[in-house]
Design a protein around this motif. Structure first.
Motif, short mmCIF file in Angstrom:
data_model
loop_
_atom_site.label_atom_id
_atom_site.label_comp_id
_atom_site.label_asym_id
_atom_site.label_seq_id
_atom_site.Cartn_x
_atom_site.Cartn_y
_atom_site.Cartn_z
N GLN A 119 0.39 4.13 -1.60
CA GLN A 119 -0.39 5.35 -1.44
C GLN A 119 -0.76 5.58 0.02
O GLN A 119 -0.78 6.72 0.49
CB GLN A 119 -1.66 5.27 -2.31
CG GLN A 119 -1.38 5.21 -3.79
CD GLN A 119 -0.61 6.41 -4.29
OE1 GLN A 119 -0.82 7.53 -3.83
NE2 GLN A 119 0.29 6.18 -5.23
N GLY A 120 -1.03 4.49 0.73
CA GLY A 120 -1.33 4.63 2.15
C GLY A 120 -0.14 5.17 2.93
O GLY A 120 -0.30 5.99 3.86
N ASP A 151 9.22 11.24 -0.54
CA ASP A 151 8.61 9.91 -0.54
C ASP A 151 9.53 8.89 0.11
O ASP A 151 9.08 7.94 0.71
CB ASP A 151 8.30 9.46 -1.97
CG ASP A 151 7.24 10.34 -2.61
OD1 ASP A 151 6.45 10.92 -1.85
OD2 ASP A 151 7.23 10.46 -3.85
N ASP A 193 0.85 -1.19 0.00
CA ASP A 193 0.00 0.00 0.00
C ASP A 193 0.89 1.24 0.00
O ASP A 193 1.07 1.90 1.02
CB ASP A 193 -0.92 -0.02 1.22
CG ASP A 193 -1.94 1.11 1.18
OD1 ASP A 193 -2.08 1.73 0.11
OD2 ASP A 193 -2.58 1.37 2.22
N LYS A 201 2.16 7.14 1.65
CA LYS A 201 2.28 8.56 1.32
C LYS A 201 1.29 9.40 2.11
O LYS A 201 1.61 10.50 2.56
CB LYS A 201 2.08 8.75 -0.18
CG LYS A 201 3.21 8.19 -1.04
CD LYS A 201 2.98 8.46 -2.51
CE LYS A 201 4.14 7.93 -3.34
NZ LYS A 201 3.95 8.20 -4.79
N ARG A 202 0.06 8.88 2.27
CA ARG A 202 -0.94 9.61 3.06
C ARG A 202 -0.50 9.73 4.51
O ARG A 202 -0.69 10.77 5.14
CB ARG A 202 -2.30 8.91 2.96
CG ARG A 202 -2.98 9.06 1.60
CD ARG A 202 -4.44 8.63 1.69
NE ARG A 202 -4.55 7.22 2.05
CZ ARG A 202 -4.61 6.22 1.18
NH1 ARG A 202 -4.57 6.49 -0.13
NH2 ARG A 202 -4.73 4.98 1.57
N GLU A 203 0.09 8.67 5.04
CA GLU A 203 0.57 8.71 6.42
C GLU A 203 1.69 9.73 6.58
O GLU A 203 1.73 10.48 7.56
CB GLU A 203 1.07 7.31 6.82
CG GLU A 203 1.49 7.18 8.27
CD GLU A 203 0.33 7.30 9.23
OE1 GLU A 203 0.56 7.68 10.40
OE2 GLU A 203 -0.81 7.01 8.81
N ALA A 211 2.11 12.37 4.69
CA ALA A 211 1.51 13.70 4.55
C ALA A 211 0.85 14.14 5.85
O ALA A 211 0.91 15.32 6.23
CB ALA A 211 0.50 13.69 3.41
N SER A 212 0.21 13.19 6.56
CA SER A 212 -0.42 13.53 7.83
C SER A 212 0.61 13.89 8.91
O SER A 212 0.28 14.59 9.87
CB SER A 212 -1.27 12.35 8.32
OG SER A 212 -0.44 11.23 8.64
#
Length: 237
Positions: A210-211, A236, A208, A213-215, A217-218
């Protein structure tokens, strides 16, 4: 003594293949990868300036977040890539040789199976790996069951055994739960040869992406604007 065009071509090849190779991705244009590498080099320079201006602390090279592990799959990848390149060069040589002598082409003479086989078997049998490393593959210690487990979870450091390397030999707090605090040989290898903890599991690929990357970003990690989404940025990593 080479021509200017050859020098430029060789320089571009070195930059694309050997400079920061972990940023290279299959299927991504070399120009995009070079932009990525330029940002990465700028980020490294920025970290050096921040350290000189005392705006950040120096990195701990013994912290396990700053280390890169090469497991058996990575080592076999390096070995197979070298063997396959050797086979490709040999096939090219055999084709040129047959063409010069006007011989009829045959698969058995053009593709010699022993070239690839020998390139794979010899390092595994002797332990002398590509890149000048030695002792990579070893005979499994079958003294007892615990000896087998210990040997299969061995971790070797590339540091020289003849140097003190006091901090590298010491226990580090980030080894807790990952590295066995007591299993290490005596003598010059003490502390440089470690072992994974028995209950430790090593995760390699992240499905995952993308997951992840979202983590990131958060957590406040910002990407580099202007780069295509297909390329990997230093953020990244």
């Amino acid at each position: 003594g080479q021509g200017k065009n050859y020098q430029l071509k060789r320089a571009n090849y070195v930059i694309d293949r050997y400079l920061l190779p972990h940023l290279h991705e299959e299927g991504v244009e070399d120009e995009d990868v070079r932009i990525n590498k330029a940002f990465y080099l700028c980020r490294m320079a920025e970290a050096c300036f921040e350290l000189a201006l005392q705006r950040r602390d120096s990195d701990d090279k013994d912290h396990y977040a700053n280390k890169r592990l090469k497991v058996s799959g990575d080592l076999m990848t390096d070995l197979f890539r070298t063997a396959l390149n050797k086979l490709a060069r040999d096939v090219k040589y055999q084709l040129e040789r047959a063409n010069m002598r006007n011989r009829q082409l045959s698969v058995n003479t053009v593709v010699r199976s022993d070239v690839l086989t020998e390139r794979l078997e010899h390092p595994i049998a002797t332990g002398n790996w590509v890149g000048g490393r030695s002792g990579v593959s070893q005979l499994v210690d079958r003294t007892d069951f615990m000896g087998v487990l210990s040997h299969l979870r061995r971790l070797r450091s590339p540091l020289s055994r003849s140097q003190p390397h006091f901090e590298a030999r010491d226990l580090h707090a980030t080894q807790w739960g990952r590295i066995c605090p007591s299993e290490t040989p005596e003598g010059p290898n003490c502390g440089l040869v470690k072992n994974f903890a028995q209950a430790m599991e090593l995760t390699q690929n992240i499905e995952d992406e993308q997951g992840l990357k979202r983590e990131l970003a958060s957590m406040g990690v910002e990407g580099i604007p202007g780069l295509e989404s297909t390329t990997r940025t230093p953020a990244d990593d």
